[in-house]
Write an enzyme that holds these catalytic residues in place. Structure first.
Site, PDB file in Angstrom:
ATOM      1  N   THR A 115      -2.105   4.689  -4.065  1.00 53.96           N
ATOM      2  CA  THR A 115      -1.484   4.154  -5.280  1.00 53.96           C
ATOM      3  C   THR A 115      -2.187   4.740  -6.497  1.00 53.96           C
ATOM      4  O   THR A 115      -3.383   4.996  -6.452  1.00 53.96           O
ATOM      5  CB  THR A 115      -1.666   2.624  -5.267  1.00 53.96           C
ATOM      6  OG1 THR A 115      -0.885   2.107  -4.206  1.00 53.96           O
ATOM      7  CG2 THR A 115      -1.268   1.974  -6.579  1.00 53.96           C
TER       8      THR A 115
ATOM      9  N   ARG B   8       9.748  -5.606   1.308  1.00 52.56           N
ATOM     10  CA  ARG B   8       8.412  -6.064   0.875  1.00 52.56           C
ATOM     11  C   ARG B   8       8.032  -5.456  -0.484  1.00 52.56           C
ATOM     12  O   ARG B   8       8.218  -4.280  -0.741  1.00 52.56           O
ATOM     13  CB  ARG B   8       7.406  -5.649   1.943  1.00 52.56           C
ATOM     14  CG  ARG B   8       5.946  -6.025   1.633  1.00 52.56           C
ATOM     15  CD  ARG B   8       5.199  -4.885   1.009  1.00 52.56           C
ATOM     16  NE  ARG B   8       3.773  -5.199   0.833  1.00 52.56           N
ATOM     17  CZ  ARG B   8       2.958  -4.514   0.054  1.00 52.56           C
ATOM     18  NH1 ARG B   8       3.402  -3.468  -0.616  1.00 52.56           N
ATOM     19  NH2 ARG B   8       1.696  -4.847  -0.071  1.00 52.56           N
TER      20      ARG B   8
ATOM     21  N   ASP C 233       1.623  -5.859  -5.033  1.00 57.26           N
ATOM     22  CA  ASP C 233       1.121  -6.327  -6.332  1.00 57.26           C
ATOM     23  C   ASP C 233       1.403  -5.361  -7.480  1.00 57.26           C
ATOM     24  O   ASP C 233       1.410  -5.772  -8.638  1.00 57.26           O
ATOM     25  CB  ASP C 233      -0.397  -6.525  -6.251  1.00 57.26           C
ATOM     26  CG  ASP C 233      -1.108  -5.217  -5.878  1.00 57.26           C
ATOM     27  OD1 ASP C 233      -0.632  -4.520  -4.959  1.00 57.26           O
ATOM     28  OD2 ASP C 233      -2.113  -4.881  -6.530  1.00 57.26           O
TER      29      ASP C 233
HETATM   30  N1  ASP Z   1      -1.346  -2.330  -3.830  1.00 56.78           N
HETATM   31  C1  ASP Z   1      -0.315  -1.552  -3.190  1.00 56.78           C
HETATM   32  C2  ASP Z   1       0.639  -2.480  -2.494  1.00 56.78           C
HETATM   33  O1  ASP Z   1       0.207  -3.423  -1.885  1.00 56.78           O
HETATM   34  C3  ASP Z   1      -0.845  -0.599  -2.184  1.00 56.78           C
HETATM   35  C4  ASP Z   1      -2.017   0.202  -2.622  1.00 56.78           C
HETATM   36  O2  ASP Z   1      -2.602  -0.030  -3.658  1.00 56.78           O
HETATM   37  O3  ASP Z   1      -2.361   1.114  -1.902  1.00 56.78           O
HETATM   38  O4  ASP Z   1       1.806  -2.209  -2.515  1.00 56.78           O
END
Ligand code: ASP
Length: 356
Positions: free
Chosen positions: A214, A242, A245
């Site tokens: 991310t 799904r 955050d």
């Molecule tokens: N926070 C992101 C999510 O849960 C994934 C990530 O940060 O790698 O969608």
């Protein structure tokens, strides 16, 4: 001893301080967190990540040194990272268990508390630009799926074929995850290139990188405005629409006139702890009582990541920026792709947990 400062000196001093404040800018960037360790990384791959992080600082820093807005810096840096297949955002995004890419992004303006987000979009090349358009043009804060795409079309945003987001390593990593879940393998997306062999080690790294990658940016501009933004493909083999955050204001992204935060990690924990807003809140509480502020961002980040998040069993990290230009990060995973730069600090780029 009493030191008397003449009127002229006091004026000069005040002018110098004002000039300093005026020129202050800072940027902090992340490219995901997870089990990123030296012995599972090739030299080449490490250099590619460091190069991409350095380029991110360069892009954002140039906008900020020239007096540009934090909003433009955050959007420009994230757009470039969304186009970089190294990161799990835009091109290079992870796949859902159905073999699609569902992208999430958000952006928040600390000065006004305006915010925009998109979730579960599949064809928008730059989800961060869509998030900004939601903030500026829609009258809403979060748009999802087909509705978000209809809005983006009205805004003339760029659309691409699903195959644009395709990368072999993310595909194979999803295939392995789907296999472990005992789900049927989805068909390879139309237009995807012929399958290629990926070194086993690379797939292991990807999985131990914990499907992260991310991207997030927080910037402070010379007008004293803070903006935070985050963009992601979410988690590998996610199901049922799904949403994590990253597009949730307060969880994965938050900014006020005092602080900005972007998070990365298993979103299910970050949502429940309201991580990004909580860190900003801690910084305000601490600022009110503290005699000195310099470590407020670091303390607040550690309090939430090493404290609450770890206690709940969550994994990941955050980047934080304060109005005084202090940048901080905190993560409870072995590594996090991260970088910072500012008028008051040298460029710092890190990957592993034992770096600065
Ligand atoms: N926070 C992101 C999510 O849960 C994934 C990530 O940060 O790698 O969608």
């Amino acid at each position: 001893m009493i030191i008397r400062i003449s009127g002229v000196c006091a004026l000069l001093l005040a002018a110098a301080t004002f000039a300093d404040d005026e020129a202050r800018w800072a940027i902090v960037v992340h490219g995901g967190a997870g089990v990123i360790e030296r012995d599972s990384m090739t030299e080449e791959r490490e250099a590619a990540y460091r190069g991409a992080l350095d380029q991110a600082l360069e892009t954002g820093g140039m906008i900020l040194t020239e007096g540009g807005e934090a909003m433009d810096a955050v959007e420009a840096v994230i757009r470039a990272m969304e186009d970089d297949p190294l990161f799990n955002a835009g091109r290079g995004a992870v796949f859902t268990s159905e073999g699609t890419n569902e992208l999430d992004a958000s952006i928040m303006d600390g000065a006004t508390l305006n915010a925009g987000a998109v979730a579960g979009v599949t064809g928008i090349r730059h989800p961060i630009t869509a998030a900004r358009a939601v903030m500026e043009e829609s009258g809403h804060v979060m748009l999802t799926g087909g509705g978000a795409e209809a809005f983006a079309r009205e805004q003339d945003l760029e659309f691409v074929d699903p195959a644009f987001f395709f990368t072999e390593r993310r595909w194979q990593s999803m295939e392995r995850a789907v296999g472990r879940l005992g789900l049927p393998l989805p068909p390879r997306p139309e237009g995807a290139p012929e399958p290629e062999e990926i070194q086993e080690g690379h797939l292991d790294l990807l999985e131990r990188e914990h499907r992260f990658g991310t991207v997030g940016v927080v910037a402070l501009d010379q007008n004293g405005n803070i903006v935070a933004g985050t963009s992601t493909g979410g988690t590998t083999a996610k199901r049922w629409g799904r949403v994590g955050d990253s597009p949730v204001i307060g969880a994965g992204t938050y900014a006020t006139d005092n602080c900005g935060v972007s998070a990365t990690g298993t979103g299910e924990y970050f949502i429940r702890l309201n991580v990004a807003a909580r860190i900003c809140h801690e910084m305000e509480v601490m600022d009110r009582g503290a005699e000195e502020r310099p470590f407020a961002a670091q303390d607040a980040a550690d309090m939430v990541i090493q404290g609450a998040l770890t206690d709940l069993g969550g994994d990941g990290g955050v980047i934080v920026l304060s109005i005084s230009g202090e940048t901080a990060w905190s993560f409870n995973t072995p590594g996090m792709y991260r970088a910072s730069w500012g008028s008051d600090q040298e460029r710092v780029i890190g990957i592993y947990g034992d770096e600065e």
